[in-house]
Design an enzyme around this catalytic site. Structure first.
Site, PDB file in Angstrom:
ATOM      1  N   ASP A 180       0.712  -0.860   0.310  1.00  0.00           N
ATOM      2  CA  ASP A 180       0.282   0.136   0.211  1.00  0.00           C
ATOM      3  C   ASP A 180       0.768   0.932  -0.034  1.00  0.00           C
ATOM      4  O   ASP A 180       1.411   1.988   0.985  1.00  0.00           O
ATOM      5  CB  ASP A 180      -0.752   0.180   1.292  1.00  0.00           C
ATOM      6  CG  ASP A 180      -2.356   0.718   1.433  1.00  0.00           C
ATOM      7  OD1 ASP A 180      -2.244   1.699  -0.123  1.00  0.00           O
ATOM      8  OD2 ASP A 180      -2.794   0.898   2.335  1.00  0.00           O
ATOM      9  N   LEU A 181       1.028   1.874  -0.847  1.00  0.00           N
ATOM     10  CA  LEU A 181       2.733   3.226  -0.742  1.00  0.00           C
ATOM     11  C   LEU A 181       1.885   4.310  -0.206  1.00  0.00           C
ATOM     12  O   LEU A 181       0.704   4.703   0.239  1.00  0.00           O
ATOM     13  CB  LEU A 181       1.667   3.034  -2.860  1.00  0.00           C
ATOM     14  CG  LEU A 181       2.845   4.880  -2.884  1.00  0.00           C
ATOM     15  CD1 LEU A 181       3.943   4.939  -3.068  1.00  0.00           C
ATOM     16  CD2 LEU A 181       2.114   5.978  -4.218  1.00  0.00           C
ATOM     17  N   ASP A 182       2.977   4.777  -0.150  1.00  0.00           N
ATOM     18  CA  ASP A 182       3.300   5.522   1.407  1.00  0.00           C
ATOM     19  C   ASP A 182       2.649   5.435   2.245  1.00  0.00           C
ATOM     20  O   ASP A 182       1.631   6.670   3.097  1.00  0.00           O
ATOM     21  CB  ASP A 182       2.762   6.938  -0.027  1.00  0.00           C
ATOM     22  CG  ASP A 182       4.234   7.645  -0.304  1.00  0.00           C
ATOM     23  OD1 ASP A 182       4.904   6.655  -0.583  1.00  0.00           O
ATOM     24  OD2 ASP A 182       3.860   8.752  -0.925  1.00  0.00           O
ATOM     25  N   GLU A 183       1.697   3.596   3.135  1.00  0.00           N
ATOM     26  CA  GLU A 183       1.761   4.370   3.324  1.00  0.00           C
ATOM     27  C   GLU A 183       1.738   2.908   4.090  1.00  0.00           C
ATOM     28  O   GLU A 183       0.753   2.302   5.902  1.00  0.00           O
ATOM     29  CB  GLU A 183      -0.270   3.773   3.397  1.00  0.00           C
ATOM     30  CG  GLU A 183      -0.993   4.669   2.784  1.00  0.00           C
ATOM     31  CD  GLU A 183      -2.197   5.960   3.399  1.00  0.00           C
ATOM     32  OE1 GLU A 183      -1.980   5.720   4.111  1.00  0.00           O
ATOM     33  OE2 GLU A 183      -1.751   6.665   2.899  1.00  0.00           O
TER      34      GLU A 183
END
Lengths: 293, 293, 293, 293
Positions: free
Chosen positions: C234-237
């Site tokens: 989950d990108l940037d998360e």
């Protein structure tokens, strides 16, 4: 960047200080208006205690020699009327900066990196160290001349003469003591007054003498800091340009304090140098006026 | 909150310090396990310089007198083996705190507000001031007794005796000097050692003497701060509990520094008092170990 | 450093997590005591919401293979009883770290400098970039192999396979995305889960999409920040390891925000990497427990 | 303070914004000079993106009605020439401020304390709450009228009409939502545009919906913050005046976040209100120019 070939506009920074009295701002603003200058930034400060007035103005106007000469003459006239000290810098002209370092090179490495990526608008004229070049084997100094000027107690006067010659030969306008651990003599400090920035640790409360991080650790402080200041004959006590701190705890060993200190020192010194290069610092007796961004 | 009527669980904080040697943690953990205690927080610190070991443990166990007595006896036995100094507090029992104030009441107002909304788990036993009650007309002191103990040079000893009596009569476990501007005598400081928290301004560099914010202004500092510390006979130099700073500039007048100082003082003092009430601070010679949250 | 040739002592970091129940600390402390281990640091955290327990212990004990094998066997036994996940690292063994970079190299330069002066106890195994070596002409990479792995939309899968092979061939235990501006695929992110640290800007409020510093400028934020986190699909998360901010004003152009952002990014990433290398970070679902110093 | 009975000097703050073009500063400075005004503070900002120019000037001049009328007429003439929007405030005249609060009163208590000790130069005209007076039993409201305006879904429009009447009857120039937890309707927000300051939590990343501190805790953020902004029809999204953050860790429960949040909220709101009262904030589209101190 500040030269526009089409319209031949140049950008200037004007700084000034003088005894405060009504009419200064009007006189300056009118002068710049008459020179077809367009003010893009202006900051003023009126020191009610000393009665002094300080001003920094960034403006653009046509970049021809005649115009500039006319403007300088007009500023001289206004200055005479209000007893103003002023400086005018073409922002396209980079300041010539001589960098000094001792064994710990974290500030030097940081300044060089910021210069290389365009963050610090300066021209490094020389790197001077009291350790030989191979101490800094991993640093790419590019075309910047490196000078090894070792110092011993009985050679200090001679070393400082060589250093001073170097400042003059290179037309350096600023000397940055990037963790240069030798105390400059009073006479050299006086010669470099307002043109030499130093960085040192600072603590609450303060500590005198050797191994300050160890003293701070022994005292159990919860914050450590660093101060960048102009050099004066009075060691570590010149006009303060910038300070910052970081939190520490009982877990931090003296080595941890030194490590955290490195981070504070390099960012405080870099900010102070940038403020100086951008004509944001004006001396106000033993203090500074810093028109921050 | 820490009493569960169903299972009759109580929550305790154990703090200890002793010369470090192997086996301490195992001995303590085993003791608590045998008491059916469940550890919910534990922090340790081994000071490699002094060879001292520090520990804070929060645990819950059945709340009956017999069990507690048994546990205390076991802890005594472990303590004897390892030369441990220890304290054990039932977290449901609020500390009794005597608050002292002079003319500036920002720290007092702040502490009372935090107490009222449940942020500081304490029972204020008295508010003592060297100014009369109407100086604090706007403060709702609720049921907390107010004592006006004025002080003059020749009455200082007598005033301090009355103060000490008050501490004893009220069974106060902690005295907070919430900007109480009288210097306590060495003898009273000694009596209150480790039980009395003071707040004062701090600067980089430090300043001695009167009107420190004015001195800091004259020096042109870029940061001002405050330090909360335990009182010792040595004025303003007791073990530091907490510090913080705020940024200032040439625009700030001495009055601005005083205003910003108030904000720092009240938050630093409030944190220090909360750490003390929560048994997070252990003395380590002239320093503190603060097991922060 | 952590090997004492005289007494042949080694220093270890043990980290563990498990469902919380009484007796864990006693079991661990007793095990280490029986191994003649001396605990010098210990931090624990009991997450009352999830019922999970986390612990980090630094201890020294005799450095012979037999002793270590015995200790591991005993820890296995305790772990089985309490359903503990644990890791044990000899602090003298440096982690193998692969560094990735795109055009902006401020984080890479900073990490290499900190490694060189001994601040980051790691062994860089490779520097991987999606730009050729001469993009980084001024960086002294010493003996660290440089790999140019360009990426285009239709070659991304192949490029990631080469990257993954490199991670395996170099036995890299950690991948640091030092401003590597390519989004890793979900499958590679999953493979690197908990072993890959990324840095990105963060703002209040947050901004999605391209040129975030320009968006933040358009919104007129007064603070800008950066977040270091573990990479997940989950990108940037991913789980946050460290964050910090700096103050900005209306005077700051988008370029000024980018400049201030560089400073925040490099110090936040350096702290996160140091915490990881020092076994201070334990995953707790989508969060982290960071036993700070 | 700003009235000197001897010389009858008054101090004024002039703020202005207009499309940027050469001559504005000269025109303003000349006008003030002709009015025998003495400029003591001046700050300017040229927004190169929008082409707008902003200025704040503090000056003193003789305090007679004729002079002021003459000055206003001259400023009108300059304004017409440069399309300037301007305001001129006598600094001796305190702004009339209506304070609104819901259950949590930490911001209200803080603002009242700062007002009482002279830190906030305002005249509180009313305290409006959607809870009855005894909710705030411990607050000394002095002579400030208290209004209980409860709100339910079907009475909201009527309640807002009463609120608006109150603003008008009391000639309130500013409304401060000191943790007033009701969302103002779009129409009331529009009426109060630029005259109403709100405070709310902010996080990296941001969270929508109920119980934001619990969401931030679930996400494992390492910083929490607060934002003060002007109210617009678009909830929580008005022009930002001030922001600040505090560090949190895995040890912090949601309740700890709420506690730390209170400290940030009250200091951020107090700063924003002080900036507004001191004419330091000028709207710049969806942003603000804040001429800080």
């Amino acid at each position: 960047m500040t030269q526009d070939p089409a319209s031949m506009l140049a950008t200037y920074t004007l700084t000034l200080s003088c005894p405060n009295r009504p009419g200064i701002v009007a006189a300056i603003a009118t002068t710049l208006f008459e020179a077809d200058g367009n003010i893009t930034e202006a900051q003023q400060f009126d020191d009610v205690e000393t009665g002094l007035f300080f001003m920094r103005v960034v403006f653009s106007c046509r970049a021809d020699a005649e115009r500039t000469e006319w403007l300088r003459a007009r500023l001289d006239a206004v200055a005479a009327r209000f007893r103003i000290s002023w400086t005018l810098h073409d922002r396209a002209q980079r300041r010539r900066v001589l960098l000094m370092v001792s064994k710990f090179d974290h500030c030097l490495v940081d300044l060089l990196y910021r210069w290389r990526i365009g963050e610090l608008p300066m021209t490094p004229t020389a790197i001077v160290a009291n350790h030989p070049r191979d101490t800094y084997a991993h640093i790419d100094m590019g075309d910047i001349p490196f000078h090894y000027l070792p110092v011993a107690q009985d050679t200090k006067a001679a070393q400082e003469e060589r250093l001073w010659s170097l400042v003059q030969q290179t037309n350096s306008e600023l000397v940055v003591l990037a963790r240069y651990m030798q105390v400059l003599s009073d006479s050299l400090s006086a010669r470099l007054s307002g043109q030499c920035i130093n960085i040192h640790h600072s603590f609450l409360p303060g500590f005198k003498g050797a191994r300050p991080y160890h003293q701070a650790h022994a005292r159990g402080v919860k914050l450590i800091g660093a101060t960048a200041h102009y050099v004066t004959a009075d060691l570590d006590e010149g006009p303060i340009i910038e300070q910052d701190v970081e939190r520490v705890s009982h877990f931090d060993t003296p080595d941890d304090l030194v490590r955290k200190g490195r981070d504070i020192e390099r960012r405080v010194l870099a900010r102070a140098v940038r403020y100086h290069l951008d004509d944001r610092v004006i001396l106000n007796g033993h203090k500074t006026v810093v028109f921050g961004d």
